[in-house]
Design a protein around this motif. Structure first.
Motif, short mmCIF file in Angstrom:
data_model
loop_
_atom_site.label_atom_id
_atom_site.label_comp_id
_atom_site.label_asym_id
_atom_site.label_seq_id
_atom_site.Cartn_x
_atom_site.Cartn_y
_atom_site.Cartn_z
N LYS A 177 41.82 126.48 25.63
CA LYS A 177 39.89 127.77 25.83
C LYS A 177 39.19 127.07 25.29
N LEU A 178 37.99 127.25 25.66
CA LEU A 178 36.47 127.36 24.47
C LEU A 178 36.32 127.99 24.08
N TYR A 179 35.76 127.95 22.66
CA TYR A 179 35.54 128.79 21.78
C TYR A 179 34.28 128.94 21.05
N LYS A 180 33.51 129.32 20.69
CA LYS A 180 32.36 128.93 19.85
C LYS A 180 32.62 129.76 18.53
N THR A 181 32.26 128.87 17.03
CA THR A 181 32.79 128.95 16.61
C THR A 181 31.99 130.00 15.37
N LYS A 182 32.21 130.18 14.66
CA LYS A 182 31.48 131.97 14.34
C LYS A 182 30.23 130.86 13.04
N PRO A 183 28.97 131.10 12.77
CA PRO A 183 28.20 130.99 12.14
C PRO A 183 28.67 131.11 10.72
N CYS A 184 28.54 129.67 9.99
CA CYS A 184 29.17 129.67 9.02
C CYS A 184 28.03 128.45 8.16
N LYS A 185 28.72 128.31 6.68
CA LYS A 185 27.59 127.68 6.20
C LYS A 185 28.64 126.36 5.32
N ALA A 186 27.23 125.17 5.76
CA ALA A 186 27.84 123.95 5.78
C ALA A 186 26.94 123.15 5.05
N SER A 187 27.46 122.28 4.19
CA SER A 187 26.62 121.54 3.07
C SER A 187 27.32 120.15 3.25
N LEU A 188 26.07 118.87 3.20
CA LEU A 188 26.55 117.58 2.06
C LEU A 188 26.53 117.96 0.89
N LEU A 189 27.43 117.90 0.05
CA LEU A 189 27.33 117.62 -1.26
C LEU A 189 27.58 115.62 -1.50
N MET A 190 26.45 116.21 -2.73
CA MET A 190 25.83 115.00 -3.09
C MET A 190 25.87 113.81 -3.80
N HIS A 191 27.47 114.32 -4.34
CA HIS A 191 28.85 113.89 -4.78
C HIS A 191 29.58 113.95 -5.24
#
Length: 195
Positions: free
Chosen positions: A100-114
């Motif tokens: 089934k299609l499921y929309k994930t909840k908003p989350c924190k995501a970031s690119l690590l610079m190192h």
């Protein structure tokens, strides 16, 4: 008496103590009392933090979705992930969960610079000179089956390596794969539930 262990589950180890088809299990690495089990799980091809306990109440509070506690993952992805892809992860994406299609909840995501200071993986992730493999950090408050992998694949950057770094205020610290520490109940409840 309730016991609480924080472990670093190695790569290609099942999140269980009972053996299955010659695969490695937690029993190959950790010696804990018989009634102590993992709270939740990490996929065989994921690594990082698991909590082992015989505290049924803790198990319920961590696994019941209504408590929505944070779990943070370090994720190495295949390709130079874009700002747009990071924003899509933050807003939630549609993934397939049990057909089934499921929309994930908003989350924190970031690119690590190192590159994060993580133990080497055995076997290592395949190195390809022409294709970058940056690390991102994702913090979720839900835990669908293979959710992080499904999310990064959905935005076009499949997961190469996945390490659960923390659950609420409990972090891996300098734990190495296959290692474990025991914490008192007071510390566990304070770090997880701010009690």
């Amino acid at each position: 008496m309730h016991r609480y262990f924080i472990i670093y589950k190695p790569y290609l180890v099942l999140s269980q103590f009972t053996s299955q088809l010659g695969k490695q299990t937690l029993a190959d690495y950790f010696n804990v009392p018989k009634n102590v089990y993992p709270v939740g799980r990490l996929d065989e091809d994921s690594e990082g933090m698991l909590i082992l306990t015989n505290d049924v109440q803790l198990n319920h509070r961590l696994l019941d979705p209504s408590f929505a506690h944070e779990r943070t993952y370090l994720v190495q992805v295949d390709g130079a992930i874009t700002t747009q892809a990071i924003q899509q992860l933050q807003q939630g994406v549609e993934i397939n969960v049990n057909g089934k299609l499921y929309k994930t909840k908003p989350c924190k995501a970031s690119l690590l610079m190192h590159v994060p200071d993580v133990p080497p993986r055995n076997p290592p992730v395949r190195f390809r000179k022409a294709i970058p493999a940056p690390w991102i950090k994702i913090t979720l408050t839900e835990g669908k089956n293979r959710q992080v992998r499904r999310m990064t694949a959905k935005v076009g950057f499949p997961t190469l390596r996945l390490i659960r770094e923390s659950i609420e205020g409990i972090t891996l610290g300098n734990l190495e794969p296959g290692k474990m520490i025991e914490l008192p109940q007071k510390t566990i409840y304070k770090k997880l539930f701010h009690e």
